[in-house]
Write a protein that holds these residues in place. Sequence first.
Motif, mmCIF file in Angstrom:
data_model
loop_
_atom_site.group_PDB
_atom_site.id
_atom_site.type_symbol
_atom_site.label_atom_id
_atom_site.label_comp_id
_atom_site.label_asym_id
_atom_site.label_seq_id
_atom_site.Cartn_x
_atom_site.Cartn_y
_atom_site.Cartn_z
ATOM 1 N N ALA A 102 -41.305 -3.463 11.215
ATOM 2 C CA ALA A 102 -42.520 -2.648 11.396
ATOM 3 C C ALA A 102 -43.668 -3.531 11.908
ATOM 4 C CB ALA A 102 -42.894 -1.997 10.067
ATOM 5 N N LYS A 103 -43.699 -4.786 11.493
ATOM 6 C CA LYS A 103 -44.810 -5.664 11.888
ATOM 7 C C LYS A 103 -44.606 -6.281 13.273
ATOM 8 C CE LYS A 103 -47.360 -9.683 10.040
ATOM 9 N NZ LYS A 103 -48.639 -9.347 10.616
ATOM 10 N N TRP A 104 -43.376 -6.646 13.595
ATOM 11 C CA TRP A 104 -43.171 -7.504 14.772
ATOM 12 C C TRP A 104 -42.480 -6.863 15.970
ATOM 13 C CZ3 TRP A 104 -46.085 -11.506 14.796
ATOM 14 C CH2 TRP A 104 -46.443 -12.108 13.580
ATOM 15 N N VAL A 105 -41.697 -5.810 15.741
ATOM 16 C CA VAL A 105 -40.842 -5.364 16.850
ATOM 17 C C VAL A 105 -41.620 -4.505 17.845
ATOM 18 C CG1 VAL A 105 -38.786 -4.054 17.496
ATOM 19 C CG2 VAL A 105 -38.728 -5.537 15.489
ATOM 20 N N ASP A 106 -41.739 -5.049 19.049
ATOM 21 C CA ASP A 106 -42.305 -4.296 20.169
ATOM 22 C C ASP A 106 -41.459 -4.626 21.409
ATOM 23 O OD1 ASP A 106 -43.025 -6.856 20.877
ATOM 24 O OD2 ASP A 106 -45.182 -6.556 20.634
ATOM 25 N N GLU A 107 -41.897 -4.189 22.570
ATOM 26 C CA GLU A 107 -41.080 -4.410 23.776
ATOM 27 C C GLU A 107 -40.904 -5.903 24.076
ATOM 28 O OE1 GLU A 107 -41.195 -0.764 26.636
ATOM 29 O OE2 GLU A 107 -43.241 -1.484 26.358
ATOM 30 N N GLN A 426 -36.301 -22.681 28.481
ATOM 31 C CA GLN A 426 -37.305 -21.629 28.360
ATOM 32 C C GLN A 426 -36.976 -20.687 27.196
ATOM 33 O OE1 GLN A 426 -40.193 -21.371 30.317
ATOM 34 N NE2 GLN A 426 -40.595 -19.977 28.604
ATOM 35 N N LEU A 427 -35.686 -20.345 27.081
ATOM 36 C CA LEU A 427 -35.264 -19.448 25.997
ATOM 37 C C LEU A 427 -35.555 -20.078 24.636
ATOM 38 C CD1 LEU A 427 -31.815 -18.363 27.464
ATOM 39 C CD2 LEU A 427 -33.695 -16.801 26.926
ATOM 40 N N GLY A 428 -35.277 -21.371 24.516
ATOM 41 C CA GLY A 428 -35.509 -22.083 23.260
ATOM 42 C C GLY A 428 -36.996 -22.122 22.926
ATOM 43 N N ALA A 429 -37.812 -22.412 23.939
ATOM 44 C CA ALA A 429 -39.265 -22.515 23.719
ATOM 45 C C ALA A 429 -39.819 -21.158 23.281
ATOM 46 C CB ALA A 429 -39.942 -22.993 25.000
ATOM 47 N N THR A 430 -39.377 -20.101 23.938
ATOM 48 C CA THR A 430 -39.868 -18.756 23.595
ATOM 49 C C THR A 430 -39.467 -18.383 22.167
ATOM 50 O OG1 THR A 430 -39.666 -18.142 25.912
ATOM 51 C CG2 THR A 430 -39.834 -16.333 24.345
ATOM 52 N N ALA A 431 -38.222 -18.684 21.803
ATOM 53 C CA ALA A 431 -37.753 -18.346 20.451
ATOM 54 C C ALA A 431 -38.540 -19.125 19.392
ATOM 55 C CB ALA A 431 -36.265 -18.641 20.331
ATOM 56 N N ARG A 432 -38.819 -20.397 19.692
ATOM 57 C CA ARG A 432 -39.590 -21.201 18.721
ATOM 58 C C ARG A 432 -40.995 -20.633 18.548
ATOM 59 N NH1 ARG A 432 -36.043 -25.263 20.321
ATOM 60 N NH2 ARG A 432 -37.031 -25.546 22.338
ATOM 61 N N THR A 433 -41.585 -20.166 19.640
ATOM 62 C CA THR A 433 -42.928 -19.578 19.547
ATOM 63 C C THR A 433 -42.905 -18.338 18.656
ATOM 64 O OG1 THR A 433 -43.407 -20.388 21.749
ATOM 65 C CG2 THR A 433 -44.841 -18.642 20.927
ATOM 66 N N ILE A 438 -44.018 -15.599 13.525
ATOM 67 C CA ILE A 438 -43.504 -14.776 12.423
ATOM 68 C C ILE A 438 -43.642 -15.503 11.089
ATOM 69 C CG2 ILE A 438 -41.388 -13.727 11.484
ATOM 70 C CD1 ILE A 438 -40.668 -13.070 14.467
ATOM 71 N N SER A 439 -43.435 -16.792 11.094
ATOM 72 C CA SER A 439 -43.549 -17.497 9.809
ATOM 73 C C SER A 439 -44.996 -17.856 9.480
ATOM 74 C CB SER A 439 -42.657 -18.740 9.780
ATOM 75 O OG SER A 439 -43.043 -19.604 10.812
ATOM 76 N N GLY A 440 -45.924 -17.426 10.345
ATOM 77 C CA GLY A 440 -47.345 -17.523 9.999
ATOM 78 C C GLY A 440 -47.977 -18.848 10.296
#
Length: 444
Positions: A102-107, A426-433, A438-440
């Motif tokens: 509910a908090k994070w999922v968007d397009e 790029q995929l790794g960098a995006t996932a880390r961001t 999410i972990s605040g």
Amino acid sequence: MPKPAIALDLLLLPTWLVPVEPAGVVLKEHGLGIRDGRIVFIGPRVEALKCNATETRELPDMLLAPGLINAHGHAAMTLFRGLADDLPLMTWLENHIWPAEAKWVDEDFVRDGTDLAIAEQIKGGITCFSDMYFFPKVASERVHNSGIRAQIAIPILDFPIPGAGSADEAIRQGVELFGDLKHHERIRITFGPHAPYTVGDENLEKIRVIAEELDASIHMHVHETAFEVQQAVEQRGERPLARLGRLGLLGPRFQAVHMTQISDDDLALLVESNTSVIHCPESNLKLASGFCPVERLWQAGVNVAIGTDGAASNNDLDLLSETRTAALLAKAVAGSATALDAHRALRMATLNGARALGIEAQVGSLEIGKAADIVAFDLSGLAQQPVYDPVSQLIYATGRDCVKHLWVAGKQLLDDRRLTRMDEQQLGATARTWGQRISGHTES
Ligand SMILES: CSC[C@H]1O[C@@H](n2cnc3c(O)ncnc32)[C@H](O)[C@@H]1O
Ligand SMILES: [Zn+2]
């Protein structure tokens, strides 16, 4: 008169070729030829070398097999990997995952999470996956761009979800997406009512009617835990599978995911309706959901495929290790070491997956006329020696780091372990961001 040479775009010459159909066959000294994205030649190496191939690749110490088919997952949940571990299903869902969604999922979340899932799956030998997650149109676009094959199940629940304010709206969006993509070579749209405890009879009936009209499949979590079945019996006086049967949903186009609870009546229903079961052993183990009796289903003639489920409950999308787990667990559950041998396990991860998803005519085995969805596993490592049976070696002794090359519809998506169409850095960098957000650790 000598026959004219067969024209090929690509000729593959592996040490072992495992077509999966016919069952149990391992071909040595054979080649496979591809033209226009399809398999057009399988035959002895001497004959293969007479073909007129634009490109020829020797694949020494490699096993060529149909691409793996991950028949159940929630792709974008890769971004929730490790967010909530060591919990039972309903606590995990209600107290952790649904609030996070509910908090994070968007397009944007679905775009980045699905890309991450696609990359992980290609690197793990998967050429086709089933996805059941929010914003299915975004997921379809990522599948289209990446070159992988997928079934996209439209998520439907009785309550509002990210991207759809009601079940009716979700169904409408699904019908539209189905129409838009009905001629897509690699994408199939299906309907995904979440579970018997989140979708009531009224919406299930609507889904049945629309799926029948469109000749579309239905993909649903069913009998995931004993609690689900007990609660349904207490509240409705009926087991969920029996309810789905009474409502007319079961059939060859129905995909029942999990099925850890199977009574004799349930088994009879699955057999007579020709419903497929999708087994997710690692998610079932991690959430302590129960054990699907795979050998019992197989012996009764039920088509059983394999899925990883989402990375938030597995925690990876590694179908090769999932298949090993399935083979080992089947023996423990059946109390028999002969249950689910390596060749049948590979069939579950390929052809049975294709059958469950309704694409058996196109993929799932290496046969002339089928799409060239192929994976080459490198069995040259020390941990694979000696090789008595390459299929045994693949299932019981090989990890996904041995996936060397992969093609979908004849297009190479992985070349010597490198993604050809996606940028891993790029995929790794995006996932880390996303992880930091999410972990605040940073502002959202
Ligand atoms: C209908 S969209 C997907 C929805 O399902 C949730 N989910 C993920 N894994 C499971 C599972 O094993 N059982 C039930 N529901 C699951 C996911 O978080 C989404 O809310
Ligand atoms: Zn699931």
